[in-house]
Design an enzyme around this catalytic site. Structure first.
Site, PDB file in Angstrom:
ATOM      1  N   ASP A 528      21.669 -47.135  -5.546  1.00 54.00           N
ATOM      2  CA  ASP A 528      21.270 -46.259  -6.647  1.00 54.00           C
ATOM      3  C   ASP A 528      20.005 -46.772  -7.339  1.00 54.00           C
ATOM      4  O   ASP A 528      19.821 -47.986  -7.493  1.00 54.00           O
ATOM      5  CB  ASP A 528      22.423 -46.183  -7.657  1.00 54.00           C
ATOM      6  CG  ASP A 528      22.140 -45.223  -8.793  1.00 54.00           C
ATOM      7  OD1 ASP A 528      22.032 -44.017  -8.532  1.00 54.00           O
ATOM      8  OD2 ASP A 528      22.014 -45.692  -9.948  1.00 54.00           O
ATOM      9  N   GLU A 553      17.880 -44.800  -3.027  1.00 51.69           N
ATOM     10  CA  GLU A 553      17.441 -43.622  -3.768  1.00 51.69           C
ATOM     11  C   GLU A 553      16.164 -43.966  -4.533  1.00 51.69           C
ATOM     12  O   GLU A 553      16.213 -44.599  -5.584  1.00 51.69           O
ATOM     13  CB  GLU A 553      18.523 -43.169  -4.744  1.00 51.69           C
ATOM     14  CG  GLU A 553      18.114 -41.976  -5.596  1.00 51.69           C
ATOM     15  CD  GLU A 553      18.781 -41.947  -6.970  1.00 51.69           C
ATOM     16  OE1 GLU A 553      18.943 -40.844  -7.510  1.00 51.69           O
ATOM     17  OE2 GLU A 553      19.114 -43.021  -7.507  1.00 51.69           O
ATOM     18  N   GLY A 622       7.319 -37.753   8.493  1.00 49.04           N
ATOM     19  CA  GLY A 622       6.139 -37.750   9.342  1.00 49.04           C
ATOM     20  C   GLY A 622       5.511 -39.111   9.517  1.00 49.04           C
ATOM     21  O   GLY A 622       4.694 -39.303  10.422  1.00 49.04           O
ATOM     22  N   HIS A 635      24.419 -34.814  -5.659  1.00 50.85           N
ATOM     23  CA  HIS A 635      25.180 -34.670  -6.905  1.00 50.85           C
ATOM     24  C   HIS A 635      24.275 -34.573  -8.128  1.00 50.85           C
ATOM     25  O   HIS A 635      24.687 -34.030  -9.154  1.00 50.85           O
ATOM     26  CB  HIS A 635      26.126 -35.856  -7.064  1.00 50.85           C
ATOM     27  CG  HIS A 635      25.408 -37.175  -7.139  1.00 50.85           C
ATOM     28  ND1 HIS A 635      24.772 -37.734  -6.050  1.00 50.85           N
ATOM     29  CD2 HIS A 635      25.186 -38.032  -8.170  1.00 50.85           C
ATOM     30  CE1 HIS A 635      24.222 -38.882  -6.411  1.00 50.85           C
ATOM     31  NE2 HIS A 635      24.449 -39.086  -7.686  1.00 50.85           N
ATOM     32  N   ASP A 636      23.053 -35.114  -8.042  1.00 49.71           N
ATOM     33  CA  ASP A 636      22.105 -35.048  -9.166  1.00 49.71           C
ATOM     34  C   ASP A 636      21.299 -33.754  -9.150  1.00 49.71           C
ATOM     35  O   ASP A 636      21.155 -33.079 -10.168  1.00 49.71           O
ATOM     36  CB  ASP A 636      21.134 -36.235  -9.114  1.00 49.71           C
ATOM     37  CG  ASP A 636      21.775 -37.534  -9.546  1.00 49.71           C
ATOM     38  OD1 ASP A 636      22.597 -37.511 -10.481  1.00 49.71           O
ATOM     39  OD2 ASP A 636      21.469 -38.572  -8.941  1.00 49.71           O
ATOM     40  N   LYS A 714      -4.910 -17.593  16.489  1.00 52.63           N
ATOM     41  CA  LYS A 714      -4.166 -18.840  16.646  1.00 52.63           C
ATOM     42  C   LYS A 714      -5.161 -19.956  16.941  1.00 52.63           C
ATOM     43  O   LYS A 714      -6.196 -19.755  17.595  1.00 52.63           O
ATOM     44  CB  LYS A 714      -3.121 -18.731  17.742  1.00 52.63           C
ATOM     45  CG  LYS A 714      -3.633 -18.806  19.176  1.00 52.63           C
ATOM     46  CD  LYS A 714      -3.394 -20.175  19.797  1.00 52.63           C
ATOM     47  CE  LYS A 714      -3.809 -20.264  21.254  1.00 52.63           C
ATOM     48  NZ  LYS A 714      -3.640 -21.599  21.836  1.00 52.63           N
TER      49      LYS A 714
END
Length: 744
Positions: A528, A553, A622, A635-636, A714
């Site tokens: 956390d 996190e 990437g 959950h946040d 393209k």
């Protein structure tokens, strides 16, 4: 901004003057800069510059100049404000009255560097002449790039293009570099225009490899690759395959003066080291000339590359906030030296990746604690979660906590929480192990709530088995009178921030993590608020507890201009990658960058955001896919908190992206057990059936658009055809990697 004068160094200075009445209500000025010549925008940390006009503003990491608390990373500040400026900046001021009256700031001076990218047009010519007497290949390199130029060069013997040093003789002023390359300085030409160097190489070599380093530290390469020139093996050899050589360099082979290729310009540019690491990690498995190696060997090589690159990078990054360009070549040399001798071993399990095929389920939401028996409810779903194909489940914080959700831990050894008892926790972990699912514990290492007040009435004395005192709290936490060292990260203001530089703190936390693994059976960790302390401490904890899988996190704001999300989010993902590197690659990180980009791309149909400037995924995905844990909600951000909720109705588009792309995907409990269950289950089956893993490659090689339903276009090598329907499309123009159609 008007030009004012030129400095002694010849630099032109520009200025703008803004007058404001001192009695107005303006407390700060926001601004950005734009270079009208190039169209480039300049910002501060990816956001607007902000200059305060009063002595006190609310916490804002982007303020330039004086503010309450730490001054951030700006060191070149001369303050001239009066004595009314709030000086409560040291950690011992927690008991003071924090109410501060705004007063006008008399003045201050700040210098911030900005970098202007200038495109230059120079050429590099390489000529090869076969010597009839020695059969050697004589190379002549010349360029009109000004200044001192260092040629980093080597040779290879086959299509694998492993660098090696040719035998002597070498040109004057040549030195060996890391035993895998040579470094030679270009010599000025007689006409003083440009410089050149001559080399002689034996016919046993199949190719010449090189890059350049300019005197300002800029590296020049072939769009992220080494320049490569194939060499003739005998007098009858003709070097003629254009696809095998580097673009951007004019070269010729002279036997009967055979000319190959044409002159093309190259641009000098500086690649950040992490781009180089990402290139090495993601491109090795897609190189055509490396398909001779087995898949197991490639996986083993990739893991070794990541480990070595992280170690090399963190040496420079741990103490300096900018890149050392030298690291690029050093890490490449070390990597190539290592991978040449790698045995063909099966992929190893790494705490940053697991096996590489992990699929994570977040097994709770913000309300899960309310039943009081969440562990038992989750146990009932163990077999169903295994049938979906999940390999790892993330459980909520297990410790006693001031807040019922568990993120304000108090006694770390008390595992009776609102989610259930310690015995129920052991039971649910055992149940998941029985169905083949690993279990992550949610550990809060950044902060801890105290049990007692000190003599000043401040809550900073801890109880329980870890009965720490004020020394365990960082000194610059403004609320809790810590007596430790200054914080190595951002402060979390709701609880005392722990000082991880203290040896007794690290020792106790490592013992606690080991106890959790042995007593509860946790297989790894969700960490956390890792922004709060240096990633090197995380490396220490993970090396001690040896988790199967770990993810941190690291959540902060993306880059915006005038409220619009910037397309380029390199600065944001760089901060996450920096943290991963500080851990030595022992942990992955949630790919917050990708989540934010998906928000804008899906909510506003701006799908062009899903590719960066090099056609790669624009998030951590990437750059370092094996360490990116992708998610769309947790959950946040979602649940009943909804701090950053994913666009409503777009959730399955988000999962269609994360569950088919590299990285380690995470699925939120609320989404899984909702009307999305069947669709998510199908996506999980597709991922497992096709063995998509954290290092799979995801590249976009075509861009296409319909304009007013009249013109289709393209660009890129990939395939695209306009949709058939009421219109008939006819080709109007076609060229190298582009095509235009018109509706008839």
């Amino acid at each position: 901004m008007q030009k004012s004068f030129s400095s002694a160094e010849g630099d032109a200075l520009h200025e703008a003057k803004i007058d404001l009445k001192p009695n107005n209500d303006v407390s700060a000025i926001n601004f950005v800069l734009k270079d009208e010549e190039t169209g480039a925008w300049y910002q501060h940390k990816g956001r607007d510059f902000k200059v305060p006009l009063v002595n006190y503003l609310k916490e804002d990491a982007n303020i330039i100049g004086p503010k309450k608390g730490a001054l951030g990373q700006i060191s070149n500040i001369l303050l001239k404000s009066d004595t009314t400026h709030d000086k409560a900046q040291d950690g011992n001021s927690g008991s003071r009255n924090t109410k501060v009256e705004n007063s006008q700031l008399e003045g201050f001076y700040v210098e911030l560097p900005i970098t202007k990218e200038v495109i230059v047009d120079n050429s590099i010519n390489v000529s090869i002449r076969k010597c009839s007497e020695t059969a050697n290949n004589n190379l002549y390199l010349e360029t009109d790039i000004p200044g001192d130029i260092l040629l980093h060069w080597g040779v290879c013997r086959d299509d694998l293009r492993w660098w090696e040093i040719p035998p002597t003789p070498h040109p004057p002023q040549t030195i060996a570099f890391k035993d895998r390359a040579l470094r030679t300085k270009f010599q000025s030409r007689d006409n003083r225009v440009g410089s050149s160097v001559q080399l002689s190489l034996g016919e046993e070599f199949s190719g010449f490899l090189f890059v350049f380093k300019l005197n300002d530290g800029t590296w020049i390469n072939d769009m992220g690759d080494d320049f490569y020139i194939p060499l003739p093996r005998s007098s009858s050899s003709i070097v003629g395959n254009r696809d095998d050589q580097s673009e951007g360099v004019q070269w010729e082979v002279t036997e009967a003066t055979k000319e190959a290729g044409q002159e093309e310009s190259i641009s000098a540019f500086t690649d950040e080291i992490i781009n180089e690491i990402r290139h090495l990690v993601t491109d090795i498995s897609s190189e055509k000339n490396r398909k001779t190696k087995s898949k197991e060997a490639q996986e083993s090589i990739l893991q070794e590359i990541e480990k070595l690159a992280a170690e090399a990078y963190s040496i420079f990054r741990s103490s300096v906030p900018t890149f050392s360009e030298e690291t690029i070549v050093e890490s490449e040399a070390a990597i190539e030296s290592k991978t040449v001798i790698l045995p063909e071993l099966p992929p190893k399990i790494s705490s940053g990746t697991g096996t590489g095929y992990e699929i994570l389920c977040q097994g709770f939401n913000w309300e899960s604690h309310k039943s009081g028996r969440w562990y038992m409810e989750l146990k009932e779903k163990a077999e169903e979660l295994a049938s979906f194909g999940f390999t790892v489940i993330w459980l909520p914080p297990p410790t006693e906590s001031v807040s019922p959700e568990g993120y304000m831990p108090k006694d770390l050894y008390n595992l009776n929480s609102r989610y259930g008892t310690i015995d129920q926790l052991k039971d649910v972990v055992k149940s998941f192990h029985e169905v083949g699912i690993k279990v992550l514990g949610d550990v809060v290492l950044n902060h801890r709530c105290a049990h007692f007040k000190n003599q000043n009435g401040i809550w900073n004395l801890f109880g329980g088995r870890l009965n720490w005192d004020e020394r365990a709290i960082v000194a610059d936490d403004p609320h809790f009178q810590g007596r430790g060292n200054k914080s190595s990260g951002d402060n979390f203001h709701a609880a005392p921030n722990i000082d991880h530089s203290q040896e007794f703190v690290r020792k106790d936390l490592k013992e606690w993590l080991l106890w959790l693994r042995e007593e509860i059976g946790y297989d790894g960790w969700r960490l956390d608020f890792v922004r709060g302390f240096w990633g090197g401490y995380v490396k220490d904890y993970l090396e001690a507890s040896e988790p199967y899988f770990a993810v941190g996190e690291y959540w902060d704001s993306l880059s915006y201009t005038y409220g619009e999300m910037d397309h380029n989010q390199d600065a944001h993902r760089q901060r996450i990658v920096d943290w991963i590197n500080a851990t030595g690659g022992t942990a992955g990180a949630f790919d917050v960058t990708t989540k934010g980009i998906l928000h804008s791309a899906l909510e506003r149909c701006e799908y062009w955001r899903l590719s960066d400037q090099k056609g790669k995924p624009p998030g951590v995905l990437g750059w370092w896919p094996s360490r990116a844990v992708t998610f769309i909600e947790n959950h946040d951000t979602g649940s009943t908190q909804g701090h950053w909720r994913f666009p409503s109705g777009k959730e399955m588009q988000g999962y269609a992206y994360t569950l088919t792309h590299p990285g380690t995907p995470s699925v939120f409990f609320d989404h899984l057990f909702s009307h999305y269950k069947t669709e998510i289950s199908t996506l999980l089956s597709i991922r497992r059936r096709n063995k998509i893993h954290c290092r799979s490659t995801a590249e976009r090689d075509v861009y296409a658009a319909l304009v007013d339903e009249k013109v289709a276009m393209k660009i890129g090598p990939g395939h695209f055809e306009p949709p058939s329907g009421s219109q008939n499309w006819s080709s109007a123009l076609e060229g190298r990697e582009y095509k235009i159609w018109e509706a008839s």
